[in-house]
Design a protein around this motif. Sequence first.
Motif: not given
Length: 656
Positions: A265-270
């Motif tokens: 999820h983090l990868s999608s956000a950043v």
Amino acid sequence: MRNIIVIGGGAAGMMAAVAAAKNGAAVTLLEKNEKLGNNIYITGKGRCNLTNACGREEFFAHLVHNPRFLYSSFAAFDNTAMMSLLEDAGLELKTERGNRVFPASDKASDVTKTLAGLLEKYRVKVRLNTEVKGLILEDGCGDGKDGEKAGQTRRCAGVMTAAGPLYADAVIAATGGLSYPSTGSTGDGYRFAKEAGHKVTALYPALVPFNAKLSSGLPIGSLQGLSLKNIEIFVTKSGSEKVLYREFGEMLFTHFGVSGPVILHLSSAVAEVIAKGPLNLRIDLKPALSDEQLKARLEREFEAAPNKTLAVVMRKLLPAALVEPVLAGQKLAGTTVVSRIGEDVKKRIVKALRSLEAELTSLRGFGEAVITQGGVNVKEIDPKTMASKLVKDLYFAGEVLDVDGYTGGYNLQIAWTTGAAAGRAAAQEDKETRREKMNRSIAIDGPAGAGKSTLAKTLAKELGMIYVDTGAMYRAMAVHFLRKGLTGDDEAGICAACEDAQVEIRYEDGAQQVILNGENVTGLLRAEEVGSMASASSVYGPVRSRMVALQQELAHKTPVVMDGRDIGTVVLPDAKLKIYLTASVQERARRRANELREKGQEVDLATIERDIEERDFRDMNRPIGPLKQAEDAHLVDSSDMTIQEVIDTIRRLYEG
Ligand code: DC
């Protein structure tokens, strides 16, 4: 029938093909791999997390880029619609934790099989091992006039393959992204989009693990395989306190860094931010406990084993592999005997449990990314139809668009929703084109005997248009009803008989032929009893709606001169010219009497007048599609005019 080409046999492409074919188009699906559905197995660890059964708001909360773009297409085809489509096609589904939906069999291939079954059912031509090299773009089909969007001067006429060109009325590019190149996604769609003049936003791998280093300097690879549940992550830019992202959940260490749900999820956000420089990851290993609770917990463990070392006692609180990295984070010595530990150090231990730190150096590549972030700029795409705003007859669907979501079935739902929208819209000729054709049509209404058909036929010939005699269609239906032994007042019988009457129109040497269930019945239509039955049966809703649809279809293909009773009001409300042609009852009766006398028949003028009055009354007073003058129709009374005078009048109106 519209001919549609869909490029790409993944989730969006299969859905687009099904939707287009369901809406009446002849569809060819081109896939460069040797099988369909290559991107379907990626989600849900090969089980296919095909959608998420959450509500609308939650759905949109899980989209990362351009959620608003999806509002209208999602309203038209949402997660429940997709589940119903698959279930109706015989695929059993199940919903798991977090509303994630899977095939009950846990086999992604069953989703592909179900969709392939629908492709077959709707007669989609599937061509495997067929790579599209480029789009065939034609210049200059529009000039911004006549309601056509300014600048929309090109159209997509088909695609170029290794075997040569394939032409179509519309092309849907559902080519996927750059992620998982092994599925055949090599970004062709972005190239097609750019060739068509579209902007493609920066592309990043997303839902992808990170390369990372532990801040303590210990090798992160020593934690490989360790999975942490109920942790909370905090992400900041180096040297900044501002939290860019925080999430509670599960994560995983790998030999190169970090992965698992919260990390993906983090990868999608950043994805965009990390492209500019590394980020700091802080992991709170005990987010459910307050500092006081955590300290109390620590003290309980210390009291239970006062002579053990800190490193040993910490194993009660942490997986063994984490003890050293956690203590190293606060430079705490694991060899200290716990009974000697004072308040100050306890606070540092609490802090250490809240801050296992790592540096996120970069994203892993597209090869490991579930999706591609970025894509065709949605500002240039119509959100209802997925149509290009720059090139006519070109549509985009699925991952190639700049819309993406978190894991949980959201990305596949984006593919289903956009695929359905593109397929549906591409199958329907765009309204502008339809209206344009209708705009050139002429609608002539009026009572029987006013001279409509003579006028319409002559005009059609002079203007090079097709003449459509709608009365003949009602008459063909009447033949069908008479053959069934029905009477005009038998509403139920007529409405039921409507179901098995297929009326078609053909032209032979420019003359309209009416085909009833495959038989040319043109020669039977002028009989008196057929006329009476047509007048009686045309009052019923099912008869009228069938005929109106058929008439509109004819006018959508080519401009027409159409005569009838409801043409200007119902069938062609956008006709360029509307005429309401009438004449007095006496004059019409006189003309009809002359016609019959020419055929050698005996006539009684009074009877003919009475018949005409009766028929006028019935046509003008029925509730559905009654004969009346459209507000924007020109009234022409032919009582005292010759046919030539009528024609000249109307030509002047048309040309003016
Ligand atoms: O124009 P005509 O006489 O061939 O039409 C036969 C009947 O069909 C007429 O009595 C009414 C009906 N009709 C209709 O309801 N709507 C039309 N557009 C055309 C004909």
